[in-house]
Design a protein around this motif. Sequence first.
Motif, mmCIF file in Angstrom:
data_model
loop_
_atom_site.group_PDB
_atom_site.id
_atom_site.type_symbol
_atom_site.label_atom_id
_atom_site.label_comp_id
_atom_site.label_asym_id
_atom_site.label_seq_id
_atom_site.Cartn_x
_atom_site.Cartn_y
_atom_site.Cartn_z
ATOM 1 N N ARG A 7 -28.895 58.149 53.001
ATOM 2 C CA ARG A 7 -29.105 59.272 53.867
ATOM 3 C C ARG A 7 -28.046 60.019 54.455
ATOM 4 N NH1 ARG A 7 -33.289 61.560 56.145
ATOM 5 N NH2 ARG A 7 -34.863 60.253 55.454
ATOM 6 N N ASP A 8 -26.830 59.063 54.834
ATOM 7 C CA ASP A 8 -25.782 59.737 55.135
ATOM 8 C C ASP A 8 -24.886 60.671 54.367
ATOM 9 O OD1 ASP A 8 -26.170 58.556 57.811
ATOM 10 O OD2 ASP A 8 -24.741 56.923 57.651
ATOM 11 N N GLN A 9 -24.704 60.040 52.929
ATOM 12 C CA GLN A 9 -24.334 60.963 51.783
ATOM 13 C C GLN A 9 -24.959 62.124 51.710
ATOM 14 O OE1 GLN A 9 -24.495 58.261 48.471
ATOM 15 N NE2 GLN A 9 -23.294 56.688 49.459
ATOM 16 N N LEU A 10 -26.215 62.191 51.616
ATOM 17 C CA LEU A 10 -27.006 63.241 51.408
ATOM 18 C C LEU A 10 -26.741 64.280 52.745
ATOM 19 C CD1 LEU A 10 -30.354 62.037 50.057
ATOM 20 C CD2 LEU A 10 -28.599 62.980 48.756
ATOM 21 N N ASN A 11 -26.827 63.760 54.022
ATOM 22 C CA ASN A 11 -26.427 64.737 54.954
ATOM 23 C C ASN A 11 -24.996 65.348 54.755
ATOM 24 O OD1 ASN A 11 -28.749 65.041 56.867
ATOM 25 N ND2 ASN A 11 -28.802 62.644 56.954
ATOM 26 N N PHE A 12 -24.113 64.429 54.586
ATOM 27 C CA PHE A 12 -22.704 64.886 54.368
ATOM 28 C C PHE A 12 -22.646 66.113 53.183
ATOM 29 C CE2 PHE A 12 -18.537 64.785 52.294
ATOM 30 C CZ PHE A 12 -17.716 65.011 53.444
ATOM 31 N N ILE A 13 -23.292 65.824 52.218
ATOM 32 C CA ILE A 13 -23.363 66.975 51.040
ATOM 33 C C ILE A 13 -23.951 68.283 51.789
ATOM 34 C CG2 ILE A 13 -24.088 67.590 48.674
ATOM 35 C CD1 ILE A 13 -24.014 64.617 48.069
ATOM 36 N N LEU A 14 -25.230 67.990 52.282
ATOM 37 C CA LEU A 14 -25.812 69.173 52.746
ATOM 38 C C LEU A 14 -25.354 70.000 53.626
ATOM 39 C CD1 LEU A 14 -28.586 70.728 52.422
ATOM 40 C CD2 LEU A 14 -29.473 69.135 54.345
ATOM 41 N N HIS A 15 -24.622 69.258 54.707
ATOM 42 C CA HIS A 15 -24.078 69.890 56.092
ATOM 43 C C HIS A 15 -22.508 70.008 56.054
ATOM 44 C CE1 HIS A 15 -28.047 69.769 57.736
ATOM 45 N NE2 HIS A 15 -28.027 68.404 57.531
ATOM 46 N N LYS A 16 -21.712 69.432 55.044
ATOM 47 C CA LYS A 16 -20.300 69.492 54.909
ATOM 48 C C LYS A 16 -19.992 70.064 53.828
ATOM 49 C CE LYS A 16 -19.435 67.549 59.001
ATOM 50 N NZ LYS A 16 -18.820 68.396 60.082
ATOM 51 N N LEU A 17 -20.098 69.678 52.486
ATOM 52 C CA LEU A 17 -19.799 69.943 51.218
ATOM 53 C C LEU A 17 -20.453 71.291 50.760
ATOM 54 C CD1 LEU A 17 -19.464 66.758 49.134
ATOM 55 C CD2 LEU A 17 -17.773 68.006 50.438
ATOM 56 N N ILE A 18 -21.762 71.508 51.186
ATOM 57 C CA ILE A 18 -22.166 72.903 50.594
ATOM 58 C C ILE A 18 -21.527 74.159 51.458
ATOM 59 C CG2 ILE A 18 -24.333 74.096 50.492
ATOM 60 C CD1 ILE A 18 -25.803 71.581 49.363
ATOM 61 N N PRO A 19 -21.577 73.977 52.876
ATOM 62 C CA PRO A 19 -20.877 74.896 53.549
ATOM 63 C C PRO A 19 -19.551 75.248 53.342
ATOM 64 C CG PRO A 19 -22.259 73.582 54.986
ATOM 65 C CD PRO A 19 -22.235 72.848 53.653
ATOM 66 N N ALA A 20 -18.673 74.339 52.487
ATOM 67 C CA ALA A 20 -17.331 74.248 52.246
ATOM 68 C C ALA A 20 -17.412 75.168 50.932
ATOM 69 C CB ALA A 20 -16.712 73.203 52.148
ATOM 70 N N ILE A 21 -18.377 74.584 50.168
ATOM 71 C CA ILE A 21 -18.303 75.548 48.567
ATOM 72 C C ILE A 21 -18.723 76.983 49.009
ATOM 73 C CG2 ILE A 21 -19.757 75.476 46.559
ATOM 74 C CD1 ILE A 21 -20.113 72.702 46.735
ATOM 75 N N VAL A 22 -19.698 77.212 49.931
ATOM 76 C CA VAL A 22 -20.168 78.465 50.122
ATOM 77 C C VAL A 22 -19.042 79.310 50.649
ATOM 78 C CG1 VAL A 22 -21.687 80.102 51.760
ATOM 79 C CG2 VAL A 22 -22.681 77.955 50.548
ATOM 80 N N GLU A 23 -18.072 78.676 51.646
ATOM 81 C CA GLU A 23 -17.017 79.439 51.957
ATOM 82 C C GLU A 23 -15.706 79.787 51.322
ATOM 83 O OE1 GLU A 23 -14.830 81.375 54.998
ATOM 84 O OE2 GLU A 23 -16.917 80.851 55.111
ATOM 85 N N GLU A 24 -15.622 78.523 50.314
ATOM 86 C CA GLU A 24 -14.320 78.560 49.397
ATOM 87 C C GLU A 24 -14.471 78.526 48.033
ATOM 88 O OE1 GLU A 24 -12.410 74.838 50.513
ATOM 89 O OE2 GLU A 24 -12.984 75.249 52.976
#
Length: 72
Positions: A7-24
Amino acid sequence: MAVLSKRDQLNFILHKLIPAIVEEGMTIKTRHDGEVTFKATDPAVMEFIDATRTRISNQLQRAAAPSSPYGA
């Protein structure tokens, strides 16, 4: 280093990695053959982001199975 729960891994992807991909944008690297970078506005990246966000959101909405008193 602490081990993250699924669950923590999924939250990290959803709230940290995806926004970084959207930005960068997104860079794919290989060990020997180099790398390729895709802009966040690339249609393939946008489809990847949407599909990943939907899949992870659906997984997080599923109710977690209650823990078993038998350790299973």
